[in-house]
Design a protein around this motif. Structure first.
Motif, PDB file in Angstrom:
ATOM      1  N   SER A   1      -8.585 -41.928 -25.096  1.00 54.28           N
ATOM      2  CA  SER A   1      -7.955 -40.667 -24.975  1.00 54.28           C
ATOM      3  C   SER A   1      -6.570 -40.845 -25.794  1.00 54.28           C
ATOM      4  CB  SER A   1      -7.697 -40.815 -23.431  1.00 54.28           C
ATOM      5  OG  SER A   1      -8.691 -40.548 -22.679  1.00 54.28           O
TER       6      SER A   1
ATOM      7  N   VAL B   1     -17.139 -34.625 -22.673  1.00 53.58           N
ATOM      8  CA  VAL B   1     -16.633 -33.815 -21.739  1.00 53.58           C
ATOM      9  C   VAL B   1     -15.109 -34.032 -21.574  1.00 53.58           C
ATOM     10  CG1 VAL B   1     -16.714 -33.134 -19.327  1.00 53.58           C
ATOM     11  CG2 VAL B   1     -18.842 -33.137 -20.520  1.00 53.58           C
ATOM     12  N   ILE B   2     -14.755 -35.507 -21.364  1.00 52.95           N
ATOM     13  CA  ILE B   2     -13.540 -35.926 -21.188  1.00 52.95           C
ATOM     14  C   ILE B   2     -12.679 -35.934 -22.364  1.00 52.95           C
ATOM     15  CG2 ILE B   2     -12.366 -38.089 -20.313  1.00 52.95           C
ATOM     16  CD1 ILE B   2     -14.704 -38.856 -18.888  1.00 52.95           C
TER      17      ILE B   2
ATOM     18  N   PHE C   1     -13.065 -31.890 -24.303  1.00 52.63           N
ATOM     19  CA  PHE C   1     -12.667 -30.824 -23.401  1.00 52.63           C
ATOM     20  C   PHE C   1     -11.400 -31.042 -22.766  1.00 52.63           C
ATOM     21  CE2 PHE C   1     -12.952 -28.382 -19.805  1.00 52.63           C
ATOM     22  CZ  PHE C   1     -13.064 -27.191 -20.118  1.00 52.63           C
ATOM     23  N   LEU C   2     -11.313 -32.138 -21.780  1.00 55.31           N
ATOM     24  CA  LEU C   2     -10.175 -32.264 -20.993  1.00 55.31           C
ATOM     25  C   LEU C   2      -9.123 -32.535 -21.576  1.00 55.31           C
ATOM     26  CD1 LEU C   2     -12.174 -33.536 -17.683  1.00 55.31           C
ATOM     27  CD2 LEU C   2     -11.143 -31.265 -18.004  1.00 55.31           C
ATOM     28  N   VAL C   3      -9.143 -33.996 -22.028  1.00 59.54           N
ATOM     29  CA  VAL C   3      -7.901 -34.620 -22.782  1.00 59.54           C
ATOM     30  C   VAL C   3      -7.065 -33.722 -24.006  1.00 59.54           C
ATOM     31  CG1 VAL C   3      -7.096 -36.596 -24.184  1.00 59.54           C
ATOM     32  CG2 VAL C   3      -8.857 -36.830 -22.272  1.00 59.54           C
TER      33      VAL C   3
ATOM     34  N   THR D   1      -7.645 -30.391 -24.343  1.00 56.20           N
ATOM     35  CA  THR D   1      -7.180 -29.145 -23.893  1.00 56.20           C
ATOM     36  C   THR D   1      -5.903 -29.538 -23.367  1.00 56.20           C
ATOM     37  OG1 THR D   1      -9.439 -28.157 -23.693  1.00 56.20           O
ATOM     38  CG2 THR D   1      -7.551 -27.245 -22.481  1.00 56.20           C
ATOM     39  N   LEU D   2      -5.658 -30.452 -22.539  1.00 57.14           N
ATOM     40  CA  LEU D   2      -4.571 -30.766 -21.796  1.00 57.14           C
ATOM     41  C   LEU D   2      -3.402 -31.254 -22.732  1.00 57.14           C
ATOM     42  CD1 LEU D   2      -5.730 -32.725 -18.747  1.00 57.14           C
ATOM     43  CD2 LEU D   2      -4.646 -30.309 -18.745  1.00 57.14           C
TER      44      LEU D   2
END
Length: 276
Positions: free
Chosen positions: A130, A214-215, A218-220, A222-223
């Protein structure tokens, strides 16, 4: 009739294939004669080992051949009803190239421990992965930081073309390279986890790579992108941080538009060029 009928298809026997037995500069040998002799030696060694199989240490795996596909399916479908074998792994229709021979001697308990170890390593890898992905997300909206980070003020003087490259194409390319390295490590951990076949390693890789995508993608990302674009507003109004972040998430889709264009162009062009 000539002693070697193959020579009549060659130019006076001078075009027979040859090779070196190793990379240390030894003299070339005739390939056809060498491998004919070598096969004979290997057959003798195989027959000798077959007669001495009782002297070898048994492993916790077995290969069974059936006279027909019907008997194979009967045995395969009957295993779940056997109290001792219902939890055993079973595979059909595999070739020697599909087998990971080093993992055959692992007991079920050892495989479980190895799988737990591999899962822990990959989970930690997701967490540490991340960090670079967050930096990539920051780059997608790095021009939004110029108000609060003074040493980045030079970005305002960059031409729009280069700024678009810096915030659009460059993060996408770096992320693609970064994520392309992941499957190789996951497959390596799949071997350590005790997978018995290449297909099992591929399945292991797909499941973990999906989690990575996904993690991280997408998530990391985007945030990180949303946080970068809203950092000035959050500093000014910290009590409204969640609301501001929610409003800044949609603009992060610019990265995914660029990513879609990049993947479409690179994949299609790669297929047309047949690079691999």
């Amino acid at each position: 009739m000539p002693a070697n009928e193959l020579d009549k298809y060659l130019k006076d026997g001078k075009d027979r294939p040859s090779h070196r037995k190793n990379f240390y500069g030894c003299k070339k040998v005739d390939t056809l004669d060498y491998y004919a002799k070598r096969l004979g030696e290997l057959n003798i060694d195989i027959e000798k080992r077959q007669h001495q199989h009782t002297n070898n240490r048994p492993i916790s795996s077995v290969f069974i051949e059936f006279p027909s596909q019907l008997e194979l399916q009967r045995a395969y479908q009957a295993l779940p009803y056997n109290a001792k074998l219902k939890s055993a792994k079973k595979f059909t229709g595999i070739t020697p190239e599909d087998v990971i021979w080093d993992n055959l001697n692992s007991s079920p308990i050892t495989r479980k421990l190895k799988k737990i170890f591999a899962s822990i390593v990959l989970t930690l890898m997701i967490l540490f992965w991340s960090i670079p992905v967050t930096f990539i997300g920051v780059f997608t909206n790095i021009n939004m930081l110029t108000e609060k980070v003074e040493f980045l003020s030079f970005i305002n003087d960059i031409p729009d073309v280069f700024l678009g490259f810096l915030t659009g194409l460059l993060p996408v390319a770096v992320l693609a390279i970064l994520m392309a390295l992941v499957p190789y490590f996951i497959k390596f951990m799949g071997n350590i986890a005790g997978c018995l076949t290449v297909q099992e390693v591929e399945t292991f890789c797909h499941s973990w790579y999906y989690a990575f995508q996904v993690i991280q993608s997408f998530l990391v990302l985007t945030l990180a992108s949303a946080a970068t674009s809203s950092i000035s507003s959050v500093i000014d109004e910290p009590q409204s941080a969640l609301t501001i972040l929610g409003e800044k998430v949609p603009p992060a889709s610019n990265f995914y538009i660029a990513n879609t264009c990049y993947q479409s162009l690179t994949l299609s062009s790669g297929l047309l060029l047949q690079i691999i």
